[in-house]
Design a protein around this motif. Structure first.
Motif, PDB file in Angstrom:
ATOM      1  N   ALA A  89       0.855  -1.186   0.000  1.00 49.37           N
ATOM      2  CA  ALA A  89       0.000   0.000   0.000  1.00 49.37           C
ATOM      3  C   ALA A  89       0.891   1.236   0.000  1.00 49.37           C
ATOM      4  O   ALA A  89       2.105   1.145   0.193  1.00 49.37           O
ATOM      5  CB  ALA A  89      -0.920  -0.005   1.216  1.00 49.37           C
ATOM      6  N   THR A  90       0.288   2.395  -0.193  1.00 53.70           N
ATOM      7  CA  THR A  90       1.065   3.629  -0.279  1.00 53.70           C
ATOM      8  C   THR A  90       1.644   4.069   1.063  1.00 53.70           C
ATOM      9  O   THR A  90       2.333   5.084   1.127  1.00 53.70           O
ATOM     10  CB  THR A  90       0.207   4.759  -0.871  1.00 53.70           C
ATOM     11  N   ASP A  91       1.370   3.285   2.130  1.00 56.72           N
ATOM     12  CA  ASP A  91       2.002   3.563   3.428  1.00 56.72           C
ATOM     13  C   ASP A  91       2.920   2.429   3.869  1.00 56.72           C
ATOM     14  O   ASP A  91       3.462   2.462   4.966  1.00 56.72           O
ATOM     15  CB  ASP A  91       0.949   3.832   4.501  1.00 56.72           C
ATOM     16  N   GLY A  92       3.111   1.417   2.985  1.00 53.08           N
ATOM     17  CA  GLY A  92       4.014   0.319   3.296  1.00 53.08           C
ATOM     18  C   GLY A  92       3.336  -0.936   3.797  1.00 53.08           C
ATOM     19  O   GLY A  92       3.976  -1.982   3.903  1.00 53.08           O
ATOM     20  N   CYS A  93       2.051  -0.889   4.128  1.00 54.11           N
ATOM     21  CA  CYS A  93       1.321  -2.087   4.561  1.00 54.11           C
ATOM     22  C   CYS A  93       1.179  -3.056   3.392  1.00 54.11           C
ATOM     23  O   CYS A  93       1.190  -2.646   2.234  1.00 54.11           O
ATOM     24  CB  CYS A  93      -0.078  -1.721   5.068  1.00 54.11           C
ATOM     25  N   LEU A  94       1.021  -4.339   3.713  1.00 48.40           N
ATOM     26  CA  LEU A  94       0.774  -5.327   2.672  1.00 48.40           C
ATOM     27  C   LEU A  94      -0.728  -5.560   2.557  1.00 48.40           C
ATOM     28  O   LEU A  94      -1.409  -5.781   3.563  1.00 48.40           O
ATOM     29  CB  LEU A  94       1.498  -6.632   2.986  1.00 48.40           C
ATOM     30  N   VAL A  95      -1.228  -5.494   1.330  1.00 46.52           N
ATOM     31  CA  VAL A  95      -2.659  -5.661   1.050  1.00 46.52           C
ATOM     32  C   VAL A  95      -2.815  -6.489  -0.218  1.00 46.52           C
ATOM     33  O   VAL A  95      -1.834  -6.822  -0.881  1.00 46.52           O
ATOM     34  CB  VAL A  95      -3.355  -4.293   0.860  1.00 46.52           C
ATOM     35  N   GLU A  96      -4.048  -6.834  -0.567  1.00 52.16           N
ATOM     36  CA  GLU A  96      -4.307  -7.461  -1.854  1.00 52.16           C
ATOM     37  C   GLU A  96      -4.029  -6.437  -2.949  1.00 52.16           C
ATOM     38  O   GLU A  96      -4.099  -5.225  -2.700  1.00 52.16           O
ATOM     39  CB  GLU A  96      -5.757  -7.934  -1.923  1.00 52.16           C
ATOM     40  N   PRO A  97      -3.710  -6.890  -4.166  1.00 42.85           N
ATOM     41  CA  PRO A  97      -3.377  -5.926  -5.224  1.00 42.85           C
ATOM     42  C   PRO A  97      -4.447  -4.859  -5.465  1.00 42.85           C
ATOM     43  O   PRO A  97      -4.123  -3.731  -5.815  1.00 42.85           O
ATOM     44  CB  PRO A  97      -3.198  -6.806  -6.468  1.00 42.85           C
ATOM     45  N   ASP A  98      -5.718  -5.187  -5.247  1.00 43.33           N
ATOM     46  CA  ASP A  98      -6.774  -4.187  -5.429  1.00 43.33           C
ATOM     47  C   ASP A  98      -7.324  -3.698  -4.093  1.00 43.33           C
ATOM     48  O   ASP A  98      -8.410  -3.135  -4.029  1.00 43.33           O
ATOM     49  CB  ASP A  98      -7.902  -4.747  -6.289  1.00 43.33           C
ATOM     50  N   GLY A  99      -6.536  -3.873  -3.030  1.00 43.99           N
ATOM     51  CA  GLY A  99      -7.021  -3.580  -1.687  1.00 43.99           C
ATOM     52  C   GLY A  99      -6.618  -2.231  -1.132  1.00 43.99           C
ATOM     53  O   GLY A  99      -5.862  -1.465  -1.730  1.00 43.99           O
ATOM     54  N   VAL A 100      -7.169  -1.967   0.050  1.00 48.42           N
ATOM     55  CA  VAL A 100      -6.883  -0.764   0.828  1.00 48.42           C
ATOM     56  C   VAL A 100      -6.534  -1.241   2.234  1.00 48.42           C
ATOM     57  O   VAL A 100      -7.211  -2.102   2.790  1.00 48.42           O
ATOM     58  CB  VAL A 100      -8.110   0.173   0.866  1.00 48.42           C
ATOM     59  N   CYS A 101      -5.480  -0.685   2.825  1.00 43.90           N
ATOM     60  CA  CYS A 101      -5.067  -1.113   4.163  1.00 43.90           C
ATOM     61  C   CYS A 101      -6.009  -0.541   5.225  1.00 43.90           C
ATOM     62  O   CYS A 101      -6.868   0.293   4.932  1.00 43.90           O
ATOM     63  CB  CYS A 101      -3.618  -0.718   4.444  1.00 43.90           C
ATOM     64  N   THR A 102      -5.810  -0.970   6.461  1.00 45.23           N
ATOM     65  CA  THR A 102      -6.672  -0.511   7.555  1.00 45.23           C
ATOM     66  C   THR A 102      -6.500   0.975   7.851  1.00 45.23           C
ATOM     67  O   THR A 102      -7.355   1.576   8.485  1.00 45.23           O
ATOM     68  CB  THR A 102      -6.382  -1.322   8.845  1.00 45.23           C
ATOM     69  N   HIS A 103      -5.405   1.558   7.366  1.00 44.84           N
ATOM     70  CA  HIS A 103      -5.157   2.991   7.573  1.00 44.84           C
ATOM     71  C   HIS A 103      -5.762   3.846   6.460  1.00 44.84           C
ATOM     72  O   HIS A 103      -5.621   5.069   6.470  1.00 44.84           O
ATOM     73  CB  HIS A 103      -3.653   3.263   7.662  1.00 44.84           C
ATOM     74  N   GLY A 104      -6.392   3.195   5.458  1.00 47.96           N
ATOM     75  CA  GLY A 104      -7.038   3.917   4.367  1.00 47.96           C
ATOM     76  C   GLY A 104      -6.168   4.152   3.147  1.00 47.96           C
ATOM     77  O   GLY A 104      -6.588   4.821   2.208  1.00 47.96           O
ATOM     78  N   HIS A 105      -4.940   3.590   3.128  1.00 48.88           N
ATOM     79  CA  HIS A 105      -4.045   3.763   1.978  1.00 48.88           C
ATOM     80  C   HIS A 105      -4.315   2.657   0.958  1.00 48.88           C
ATOM     81  O   HIS A 105      -4.347   1.482   1.306  1.00 48.88           O
ATOM     82  CB  HIS A 105      -2.575   3.696   2.408  1.00 48.88           C
ATOM     83  N   PRO A 106      -4.475   3.019  -0.333  1.00 47.04           N
ATOM     84  CA  PRO A 106      -4.696   2.007  -1.364  1.00 47.04           C
ATOM     85  C   PRO A 106      -3.381   1.339  -1.756  1.00 47.04           C
ATOM     86  O   PRO A 106      -2.293   1.852  -1.465  1.00 47.04           O
ATOM     87  CB  PRO A 106      -5.243   2.827  -2.533  1.00 47.04           C
ATOM     88  N   SER A 107      -3.497   0.200  -2.435  1.00 49.91           N
ATOM     89  CA  SER A 107      -2.292  -0.407  -2.999  1.00 49.91           C
ATOM     90  C   SER A 107      -1.765   0.514  -4.088  1.00 49.91           C
ATOM     91  O   SER A 107      -2.494   1.343  -4.645  1.00 49.91           O
ATOM     92  CB  SER A 107      -2.615  -1.785  -3.590  1.00 49.91           C
ATOM     93  N   TRP A 108      -0.486   0.387  -4.391  1.00 49.08           N
ATOM     94  CA  TRP A 108       0.094   1.217  -5.442  1.00 49.08           C
ATOM     95  C   TRP A 108      -0.595   0.947  -6.772  1.00 49.08           C
ATOM     96  O   TRP A 108      -0.754   1.855  -7.595  1.00 49.08           O
ATOM     97  CB  TRP A 108       1.597   0.981  -5.558  1.00 49.08           C
ATOM     98  N   LEU A 109      -1.018  -0.286  -7.002  1.00 46.29           N
ATOM     99  CA  LEU A 109      -1.697  -0.608  -8.260  1.00 46.29           C
ATOM    100  C   LEU A 109      -3.017   0.150  -8.381  1.00 46.29           C
ATOM    101  O   LEU A 109      -3.391   0.588  -9.460  1.00 46.29           O
ATOM    102  CB  LEU A 109      -1.909  -2.114  -8.371  1.00 46.29           C
ATOM    103  N   ARG A 110      -3.728   0.312  -7.276  1.00 44.03           N
ATOM    104  CA  ARG A 110      -4.964   1.120  -7.303  1.00 44.03           C
ATOM    105  C   ARG A 110      -4.631   2.595  -7.456  1.00 44.03           C
ATOM    106  O   ARG A 110      -5.311   3.329  -8.158  1.00 44.03           O
ATOM    107  CB  ARG A 110      -5.770   0.914  -6.025  1.00 44.03           C
ATOM    108  N   ARG A 111      -3.594   3.049  -6.776  1.00 40.35           N
ATOM    109  CA  ARG A 111      -3.197   4.456  -6.850  1.00 40.35           C
ATOM    110  C   ARG A 111      -2.825   4.857  -8.272  1.00 40.35           C
ATOM    111  O   ARG A 111      -3.102   5.967  -8.707  1.00 40.35           O
ATOM    112  CB  ARG A 111      -2.024   4.696  -5.891  1.00 40.35           C
TER     113      ARG A 111
END
Length: 115
Positions: A89-111
């Protein structure tokens, strides 16, 4: 009383002044300038070096995403995210490729608007 003027001579055609429509549209989507478009046409600009457009709002809710807090990953890392089914994610968390972390940051692929 109206005056008539002689017709203007045709302007000389400069082949480097012509920009193909597809190039102009693609470049305008990136927010590039006319100089950048001409450098693309002349072959002096690599499109891989063009800035990537960021999607700044969640397309589902319309709410803005937080600004990235980690640097953009390299292209190969982005490709690997798709194959591994785990993305940063854009804050460094690991998420699914189309996901958003618990902090509200999307994955780079979504961004980047890939997914």
């Amino acid at each position: 009383m109206s005056r008539s003027y002689p017709p203007r001579p045709p302007r000389p055609v400069d082949p480097t002044d012509h920009v193909p429509l597809a190039t102009a549209v693609a470049a305008s989507d990136l927010g590039t300038t006319r100089d950048t478009i001409h450098s693309v046409v002349r072959g002096t600009f690599d499109l891989d070096d063009a800035p990537v457009h960021h999607v700044t709002h969640d397309p589902d809710t319309g709410l803005p995403w937080p600004e990235p807090s980690v640097p953009e990953p390299e292209f190969l890392a982005l490709a690997q995210f798709l194959f591994d089914a785990v993305a940063e994610a854009t804050d460094g968390c690991l998420v699914e490729p189309d996901g958003v972390c618990t902090h509200g940051h999307p994955s780079w692929l979504r961004r980047f608007g890939v997914l």
